[in-house]
Design an enzyme around this catalytic site. Structure first.
Site, PDB file in Angstrom:
ATOM      1  N   HIS A   1      -7.624  -5.675   0.111  1.00 40.04           N
ATOM      2  CA  HIS A   1      -6.382  -4.902   0.245  1.00 40.04           C
ATOM      3  C   HIS A   1      -5.312  -5.648   1.037  1.00 40.04           C
ATOM      4  CE1 HIS A   1      -4.229  -1.184  -0.237  1.00 40.04           C
ATOM      5  NE2 HIS A   1      -4.113  -0.962   1.055  1.00 40.04           N
TER       6      HIS A   1
ATOM      7  N   ASP B   1      -9.956  -5.194  -4.104  1.00 42.54           N
ATOM      8  CA  ASP B   1      -9.427  -4.106  -3.279  1.00 42.54           C
ATOM      9  C   ASP B   1     -10.334  -2.868  -3.371  1.00 42.54           C
ATOM     10  OD1 ASP B   1      -7.894  -2.152  -1.994  1.00 42.54           O
ATOM     11  OD2 ASP B   1      -6.007  -2.932  -2.789  1.00 42.54           O
TER      12      ASP B   1
ATOM     13  N   SER C   1       0.827  -1.198   0.000  1.00 45.93           N
ATOM     14  CA  SER C   1       0.000   0.000   0.000  1.00 45.93           C
ATOM     15  C   SER C   1       0.870   1.260   0.000  1.00 45.93           C
ATOM     16  CB  SER C   1      -0.961  -0.032   1.195  1.00 45.93           C
ATOM     17  OG  SER C   1      -1.974   0.921   1.057  1.00 45.93           O
TER      18      SER C   1
END
Length: 259
Positions: A241, A213, A98
């Site tokens: 995610h 996601d 991320s």
């Protein structure tokens, strides 16, 4: 073992160093607003297979010091450079999740991939992060009711079912960060872009992204794959995610095959 590395006067980063005698080294950069502990289900497995696993808490997060400043991609990438230099690491695989993926990309661009032989981007917040609308909503919640914000992050993070116990563990990990650093990274994700950086990456790159996601759309992984020359994209069909947990066996196997 855990220890601290000084990255500038008064700022020390916490480093979790598992199996220091391992044959190959993997450096993990966590996502916002978490810590190295998000990779528990990698640390359970990979060191036993002979890998040295190093988890770094960014400034402001986890067990690291929490200064009021330094929350830019340049500074966060410089912090990683200092850790890699201090530990005299070479030929490492750099794994960024991320926002950690964004930091890893800036690191590769800004420091010419110093010490890194392979790159793994996991649901990377790149080349863009949050929309202005999303960022402003998260920023308002962070500055007024941070636990509510973190609960919202937890609720949208995973595609697969999580138990209330797991949710509570994940929630508390996010609250370990400082409020000001949590807010500062939201601003970073709103304002900083990585379009130019990704064009400078030449190291072999593995892109992992959950197709469900809700935080960083799968389309962004496709863009990374298109623009990073020496890259491969592996969609995770049953992940949101957090493929490092949601499909952890596949994730760990893929990582070892890539390295």
């Amino acid at each position: 073992m855990g220890y601290f590395v000084n990255v500038e006067p008064g700022v020390n980063l916490y480093v979790e160093d598992i199996n220091p005698g391992g044959n190959k080294t993997i450096v993990f950069i966590h996502g916002w607003p978490l810590s190295h502990k998000q990779f528990e289900y990698q640390f359970n497995v990979l060191p036993a297979l002979g890998y040295r696993c190093i988890g770094i808490d960014w400034r402001g997060f986890g067990n690291s010091d929490k200064p009021m400043s330094g929350y830019t991609y340049n500074r966060l990438a410089d912090d990683i450079r200092t850790v890699i230099g201090t530990l005299q690491l070479d030929n490492v695989t750099l794994v960024g999740h991320s926002t950690g993926g964004g930091i890893a990309i800036r690191y590769m661009s800004r420091h010419n991939g110093y010490g890194v032989s392979k790159l793994v981007l996991v649901d990377a917040a790149a080349p863009t992060g949050f929309s202005t609308e999303t960022a402003n909503k998260l920023l308002k919640e962070t500055l007024n009711d941070r636990p509510k914000m973190m609960q919202g992050v937890t609720d949208t993070f995973f595609f697969q079912y999580i138990t209330s116990s797991f949710s509570g563990w994940f929630f508390q990990m996010g609250l370990q960060a400082a409020g000001w650093s949590t807010a500062a990274i939201i601003v970073l994700l709103r304002d900083e872009k990585l379009h130019e950086d990704i064009l400078k990456i030449s190291a072999p790159t593995l892109i992992i992204h959950g197709i469900h996601d809700k935080v960083i759309p799968f389309a962004q992984a496709q863009e990374l794959h298109q623009k990073i020359g020496n890259s491969q994209l592996v969609p995770f069909q049953y992940s949101g995610h957090g493929p490092f947990w949601e499909e952890r066996d596949k994730f760990n196997q893929l990582l070892t095959q890539f390295i």
